[in-house]
Design an enzyme around this catalytic site. Sequence first.
Site, PDB file in Angstrom:
ATOM      1  CB  SER A 108     -10.525  -4.875  -4.139  1.00  0.00           C
ATOM      2  OG  SER A 108     -11.023  -4.063  -3.121  1.00  0.00           O
TER       3      SER A 108
ATOM      4  NE  ARG B   5      -2.120   0.643   3.368  1.00  0.00           N
ATOM      5  CZ  ARG B   5      -2.473  -0.066   2.310  1.00  0.00           C
ATOM      6  NH1 ARG B   5      -3.618   0.183   1.701  1.00  0.00           N
ATOM      7  NH2 ARG B   5      -1.704  -1.029   1.859  1.00  0.00           N
TER       8      ARG B   5
ATOM      9  CG  ASP C 129     -13.508 -10.057   1.256  1.00  0.00           C
ATOM     10  OD1 ASP C 129     -13.712  -9.066   1.991  1.00  0.00           O
ATOM     11  OD2 ASP C 129     -13.218  -9.960   0.051  1.00  0.00           O
TER      12      ASP C 129
ATOM     13  CG  HIS D  32     -10.725  -7.257   0.640  1.00  0.00           C
ATOM     14  ND1 HIS D  32     -11.610  -7.683  -0.321  1.00  0.00           N
ATOM     15  CD2 HIS D  32     -10.143  -6.135   0.144  1.00  0.00           C
ATOM     16  CE1 HIS D  32     -11.564  -6.845  -1.355  1.00  0.00           C
ATOM     17  NE2 HIS D  32     -10.684  -5.906  -1.100  1.00  0.00           N
ATOM     18  CG  ASP D  33      -4.780  -7.726   2.174  1.00  0.00           C
ATOM     19  OD1 ASP D  33      -5.210  -6.996   1.259  1.00  0.00           O
ATOM     20  OD2 ASP D  33      -3.938  -7.355   3.010  1.00  0.00           O
TER      21      ASP D  33
END
EC number: 2.3.1.31
Lengths: 229, 367
Positions: B141, B211, B307, B340-341
């Site tokens: 990232s 967040r 992602d 993405h994680d």
Amino acid sequence: MSEDRAAAKAEPSTPSAVLPPTARRVDLLLVADMVERGARVLDVGCGDGALLELLERERGVDGRGIELSREGVNSCVARGLSVIQGDADTDLGAYPDDAFDYVVLSQTLQATRHPRQVLEQMLRIGRRAIVSFPNFGHWRIRLQVGFAGHMPVTPNMPFAWYDTPNIHLCTIRDFVSLCEKADIVMERSFALDAGGSRVRVDAPWWIWNLFGAQGVFLLRRGGVPARRP
Amino acid sequence: MAFGADRPLAMDAGVLLAPWQIAYQTYGTLNAARSNAILVCHALTGDQHVANIHPVTGKRGWWETLVGPGRPVDTDRFFVICANVVGGCLGTTGPASLNPATGEPYGLDFPVVTVRDMVRAQALLLDRLGIDNLFCVVGGSMGGMQVLQWAASFPERVFAAIPIATACIHSAQNIAFHEVGRQAVMADPDWRGGRYFVDGAKPSKGLAVARMGAHITYLSEATLHRKFGRRLQDRAAPTFSFDADFQVESYLRYQGEAFVERFDANSYLYLTRAMDYFDLAADYGGVLANAFTGSRTRFCVVSFTSDWLFPTAGSRAIVHALNAVAASVSFVEIETDKGHDAFLLDEPELFATTGGFLAAAARARGL
């Protein structure tokens, strides 16, 4: 990306899928034999990386690969080979001219969408190309189509017509005439019979086209004669 | 590591930052030839605690799946360094640090940070540590952006590079998500124009909302469906209120609350901005390949199928640019539904490919 394109991408067209391992082995050794020591080589459709591994180990080449199937790529990279996930039809354009001494397309030409463009790209980015493919002119195939009246299924092409990745099959004769049309010079060529042995070198083309189960060609651009790397 | 007034950090904003400091962790042992160093670059809300218990949260290191003894980035074999980025809030100088000119925290007087600034700061740290060449730079990232910047800015110092789940340019959609997050922080009355430190307030509500929004972009629809579906939280039926009826709401609220405990709101503004400004090609005449001309670095580019924040197309653009300069590059797209994680999670294919790549690179480096 259109849906059918996405579906086509998902289909494996790895050499290992196109050809059973034993047949590919013979072809690998022949290809490796044509590559000069220490050369820069791109293997297009490198499958599980067997040829790249052989070339790096035996010929000390600087090898790179492109492979469509995710499993193939991941297994290559996990073994330390320099391989990218990509497609012969779309990803050769990114490379500069003369980036490689050899670009290899082993048992994959018939699975590309635009074989002529792929060949021309190979000879743009590589000073030589090595191409091998199953010969659709082999007598067994002719028998299956001509007498049995069905699409051929052979050890080299073990797929039913409805699930084959092979969309552009050709005969050795067809390939030779494409080379002539595209101004591609055949420096060396072989035909292998079904057992993997070479068909007699001095035999005429029609013999190769009838008894060769696969053809293997070392090619370069027409026009100026290329220096050996 | 502290740098005095004589060793300022020259930032893209045109400011010489001094004095400044950079906080870092190391793992493993630097060999005699000083050739086995791996720099890990952390992502937006990460920090230098890659593989040790976090001093604030008490949780395990954020990349213990990849970094540690016997892991692909093997700390028995390599000397691993990770530093908190400039603009961060865990020891490296950032907006919460004291401004020597005023005697109070910088707040918005802190210069805007870029990915180049982060890399420049890391390079100064390595100079100070006496490490001329890195065996590898790895990150996901925003960490991946730093990896690409390292390879472009200091090609001769980087033997191998592993940019994961990243891109060479931050997309309009990603800038848009970041802007929503920043506006959430700024809309919190406790933000006070970035001067919340004056009376001890914290824009916790705004930062938590930022967040929560960002967290959704790190996941995928498939993950959310699998983890939560439409299941209710500790109740049999909807309450006909705006309580967190659904498990997914409760989860996001928890993520928001936990985040504000460990992260500074102004840092969040600065670091999201740094990502927004990232456009590697722009520094090289608009042609990404020019960023890597003549590069002898070996690259391993990794993306994940689900992602949607940093989709595979962005990684493929990097690969094409590297191909255009005939650089050595491997590229794998890993199939996963974790979004993405995934780069932080237990993905065996990620470990097999990065581990294999590093092993081959180590052989080539004579390690």
